[in-house]
Design a protein around this motif. Structure first.
Motif, short mmCIF file in Angstrom:
data_model
loop_
_atom_site.label_atom_id
_atom_site.label_comp_id
_atom_site.label_asym_id
_atom_site.label_seq_id
_atom_site.Cartn_x
_atom_site.Cartn_y
_atom_site.Cartn_z
N LEU A 20 -16.01 -14.75 -2.82
CA LEU A 20 -14.62 -14.33 -2.75
C LEU A 20 -13.95 -14.94 -3.96
O LEU A 20 -13.80 -16.16 -4.06
N VAL A 21 -13.56 -14.09 -4.90
CA VAL A 21 -13.14 -14.54 -6.23
C VAL A 21 -11.63 -14.45 -6.36
O VAL A 21 -11.03 -13.39 -6.13
N ARG A 22 -10.99 -15.55 -6.75
CA ARG A 22 -9.55 -15.53 -7.05
C ARG A 22 -9.36 -14.78 -8.37
O ARG A 22 -9.93 -15.15 -9.40
N ALA A 69 -4.51 -9.90 -11.18
CA ALA A 69 -3.23 -9.95 -10.47
C ALA A 69 -2.06 -9.87 -11.46
O ALA A 69 -1.07 -9.16 -11.22
N ALA A 70 -2.17 -10.58 -12.58
CA ALA A 70 -1.10 -10.55 -13.58
C ALA A 70 -0.93 -9.15 -14.16
O ALA A 70 0.19 -8.69 -14.39
N GLU A 71 -2.05 -8.46 -14.39
CA GLU A 71 -1.98 -7.09 -14.91
C GLU A 71 -1.29 -6.15 -13.92
O GLU A 71 -0.59 -5.21 -14.32
N GLY A 114 0.75 -11.46 -6.84
CA GLY A 114 0.71 -12.91 -6.78
C GLY A 114 -0.70 -13.40 -6.51
O GLY A 114 -1.49 -13.62 -7.44
N GLU A 115 -1.05 -13.56 -5.23
CA GLU A 115 -2.36 -14.10 -4.85
C GLU A 115 -3.32 -12.95 -4.52
O GLU A 115 -3.22 -12.31 -3.48
N LEU A 116 -4.25 -12.70 -5.43
CA LEU A 116 -5.21 -11.61 -5.28
C LEU A 116 -6.63 -12.17 -5.28
O LEU A 116 -6.98 -12.98 -6.13
N TRP A 117 -7.41 -11.71 -4.31
CA TRP A 117 -8.81 -12.10 -4.20
C TRP A 117 -9.69 -10.85 -4.20
O TRP A 117 -9.27 -9.79 -3.71
N ALA A 127 0.40 -1.30 -5.55
CA ALA A 127 1.22 -2.41 -6.06
C ALA A 127 2.43 -1.87 -6.82
O ALA A 127 3.55 -2.38 -6.67
N ALA A 128 2.23 -0.84 -7.63
CA ALA A 128 3.33 -0.27 -8.41
C ALA A 128 4.40 0.33 -7.50
O ALA A 128 5.59 0.32 -7.84
N SER A 129 3.98 0.86 -6.36
CA SER A 129 4.94 1.49 -5.45
C SER A 129 5.55 0.50 -4.47
O SER A 129 6.43 0.87 -3.67
N GLY A 130 5.09 -0.75 -4.48
CA GLY A 130 5.63 -1.77 -3.60
C GLY A 130 4.99 -1.85 -2.24
O GLY A 130 5.40 -2.67 -1.40
N VAL A 131 3.97 -1.03 -1.98
CA VAL A 131 3.27 -1.11 -0.69
C VAL A 131 2.51 -2.43 -0.58
O VAL A 131 2.56 -3.12 0.44
N VAL A 132 1.78 -2.79 -1.64
CA VAL A 132 1.16 -4.11 -1.72
C VAL A 132 2.14 -5.01 -2.46
O VAL A 132 2.54 -4.72 -3.60
N ARG A 133 2.54 -6.09 -1.82
CA ARG A 133 3.64 -6.91 -2.33
C ARG A 133 3.17 -8.17 -3.05
O ARG A 133 2.10 -8.71 -2.76
N ARG A 134 4.00 -8.64 -3.94
CA ARG A 134 3.68 -9.84 -4.72
C ARG A 134 3.59 -11.08 -3.84
O ARG A 134 2.85 -12.02 -4.16
N ASP A 135 4.31 -11.11 -2.70
CA ASP A 135 4.31 -12.29 -1.85
C ASP A 135 3.17 -12.30 -0.83
O ASP A 135 3.11 -13.19 0.01
#
Length: 414
Positions: free
Chosen positions: A80-82, A87-89, A93-96, A360-368
């Motif tokens: 399981l890779v951080r 994530a920055a691209e 925020g916290e993506l695995w 992510a771009a549409s806000g369904v997957v959130r930064r928090d």
């Protein structure tokens, strides 16, 4: 297994014995394994799991087959890779990344095959078989070889050559069918009646086979310190993997391995060229209309997904979404993942990452959110998808002058 109570219809709830059955004879609904969760809770702990093998069999009490004599090539306990650069691209925020490219035959199918053939041998089967879009073909042929079982593997005739070779090498009987995966699967369903002594892992022992996907949830929770993620993104072919990952998190809570009920949002990913579940989600339907696949993501090219309606239900119930992406976006995502995190995924992984980017771009997957994306197969299986886009930066003579003329070594950041 002492913890398996039997099978139960997912539609009408009728009970069945734990035999080679997969469809309810009353309502034709799919069957699934029923467990004695109280007994499991008394027998399992975080400590007992940690003391177990670094494979899917560390979770044996939550699986429908005995680990004693398991057909095991070492599937599971993948990294399981951080993924901070990715994530920055994507503005997350916290993506695995759950990197199942590291399994013995290069895909998550080693999990389900190990469970299926272990159970098949318990039930007395001597021959292994399957219908496959490629990854399962690799896995069944390899595990059958390990178990000393004869194997018959059925694939669409237009499958990637890499997957054909990495199936045939194990000495199976490999049959290519002129048609789509759904044609192959239909033939295998008919052959199940003609050859009742054959264990078709995704037909007559499918009920047990599907349980192997739960380990994708078990491992993620354990690797996160026995915490469920906030959001997962899962590729959809039949839809079974997505539903079983959701079931896996719920089971961990039922047996006391999680401190609280998981509230993991589940999102799905499909290629536009085979997106019946994504289309049903977008149109608000609770049924999935079959399609004819046309996509480079052949491992996901199931036009009539058996678990599609159940995947829809899970996604809607958990507050996720299902996206679809083009072939160009798939290749772009494969290259993005490789460039940012050093993981080379097959086209299914490209579907997952491209869909993650859209969500992510549409806000369904959130930064928090703590997000986990499942990378289910190795890029060496689908080289043709990226070959036109990659190659030598330059071809030069073996001299310093030629190198200096061809390559700018100045660091643009300096």
């Amino acid at each position: 297994m002492p913890f398996v109570e039997g099978l139960r219809c997912r539609e009408c709830g009728r009970p069945y014995p734990a035999e080679a059955l997969h469809v309810c004879e009353f309502c034709f609904g799919p069957l699934e394994v029923a467990y004695d969760y109280d007994a499991i809770a008394a027998a399992i702990s975080r400590q007992s799991i940690a003391a177990g093998p670094a494979t899917i069999w560390r979770y044996a009490p939550l699986l429908p087959a005995s680990p004693e004599g398991a057909v095991d090539l070492g599937a599971g306990w993948t990294p399981l890779v951080r993924a901070d650069r990715l994530a920055a691209e994507l503005g997350l925020g916290e993506l695995w990344l759950k990197n199942d490219t590291m399994n013995p035959t290069g895909s998550f199918k080693d999990r389900v095959t190990s469970v299926a053939l272990t159970k098949a041998r318990e039930l007395g089967f001597k021959v292994a078989a399957c219908a496959s879009t490629g990854n399962l073909a690799n896995s069944v042929a390899a595990h059958a070889a390990r178990a000393g079982m004869r194997s018959y593997v059925f694939i669409p005739s237009d499958l990637e050559q890499q997957k054909v070779v990495t199936t045939a090498v194990y000495g199976c009987t490999l049959i290519a069918i002129d048609g789509y995966y759904d044609d192959v699967n239909r033939l295998c369903a008919e052959l199940t009646s003609e050859h009742p002594s054959w264990a078709f892992v995704n037909v007559n022992v499918r009920t047990y086979y599907a349980e192997g996907s739960k380990t994708l949830a078990f491992e993620v929770a354990e690797q996160l310190g026995w915490r469920a993620p906030d959001h997962v993104v899962v590729p959809i072919a039949s839809g079974s993997q997505l539903t079983k990952i959701h079931k896996g998190f719920a089971e961990l809570a039922k047996v006391g391995l999680l401190d609280e009920e998981p509230h993991t949002r589940v999102s799905g990913a499909q290629a536009e060229g085979c997106s019946p579940v994504a289309t049903a989600f977008a149109e608000g339907h609770d049924f999935v209309r079959p399609v004819r696949p046309s996509t480079i993501a052949k491992s996901l090219a199931i036009g009539n997904p058996a678990d599609g309606p159940y995947a829809l239900d899970v996604v809607r119930k958990t507050g996720g979404a299902i996206g679809a992406v083009t072939d160009t976006e798939i290749v772009d995502a494969i290259l993005l993942l490789a460039r940012t995190e050093g993981i080379f995924a097959e086209t299914a992984g490209g579907v997952t990452i491209a869909t993650l980017a859209k969500l992510a771009a549409s806000g369904v997957v959130r930064r928090d959110e703590r997000v986990v994306a499942y990378i289910t197969g190795n890029g060496l299986k689908t080289l043709d998808a990226v070959a036109p886009r990659v190659g030598p930066t330059a071809t030069i003579s073996p001299t310093l002058e030629a190198f200096a003329a061809a390559i700018d070594t100045e660091d643009p950041a300096s």
